[in-house]
Scaffold this active site. Sequence first.
Site: not given
Ligand SMILES: O=C(CO)[C@H](O)[C@H](O)COP(=O)(O)O
Length: 262
Positions: A89, A91, A102, A110
Amino acid sequence: MTALPPIEAAKRLAAYAAVDRHVKPEHKVIGIGSGSTVPFVVDRIKEKGGNESRVFVPTGFQSQELIVMAGLNLGDVSQYPVIDVTIDGADEVDAHLNSIKGGGACQLREKVLAEAAETWIMVADYRKNSQILGETWTQGIPIEVAPFAYVSVLRKLAALGSPTTPEASTACGAQGKVLTLRMGKAKAGPVVSDNGNFIVDAPFPREMMLKPAELLTKIKLLTGVVEVGLFCNLAKAAYFGNEDGSVTARLADGSVETLKAE
Ligand SMILES: O=C(CO)[C@H](O)[C@H](O)COP(=O)(O)O
């Protein structure tokens, strides 16, 4: 297909498109990222089958549970340092496929899995499809920090330009957000990563966010910083599920495709 709330449906569209395009029958080692979009990646991989001879490497506790619960073979990046494809994923993703990651405090693992992958792919809903980092993900860049050094790192991040007052933040285009040690929601005290570290969320002036690779280097050099949630020049493609049922695919060469709703 089960009806989902619009944002969840968009996440599912992106995840399914990425799996269908990038997880090939010959791929034997697959990296599984973190967050709320990734369960749809695992669903699709499971649905398509052919996983008996594959190993799945997680980016943290959450994805480890996903892999185990799906009945897939679990591996570790120390056993499988070269990964065929990792799907994760994001942000926020900018026009050049740089991203902020993150939000779930998993950026260290990741990034290890992103760099280990021959092909690293991001999946997200349309809200993450941006031009400049920091436009929609305003809370700042997630930075994993050694706990005993966090006060020192906060001071250095402030010196680097991360605002510490709402007034300074608004003035520099960081949307009023300030440098913060991330605190637990159902726990007193700070969020602790899967690696036992703290997370600092550091917004930066808009002009610094325009050059994420430069900013990444500056932050990474601060003693006490373990990893930075800026992912630059790593992705081959990003898939964004849209409200209308289509998927926008943005590729590393700058091309954009719209995959129409079926
Ligand atoms: O970097 C991440 C976790 O550390 C996730 O991949 C990111 O927060 C995206 O999350 P979501 O799919 O819930 O939007």
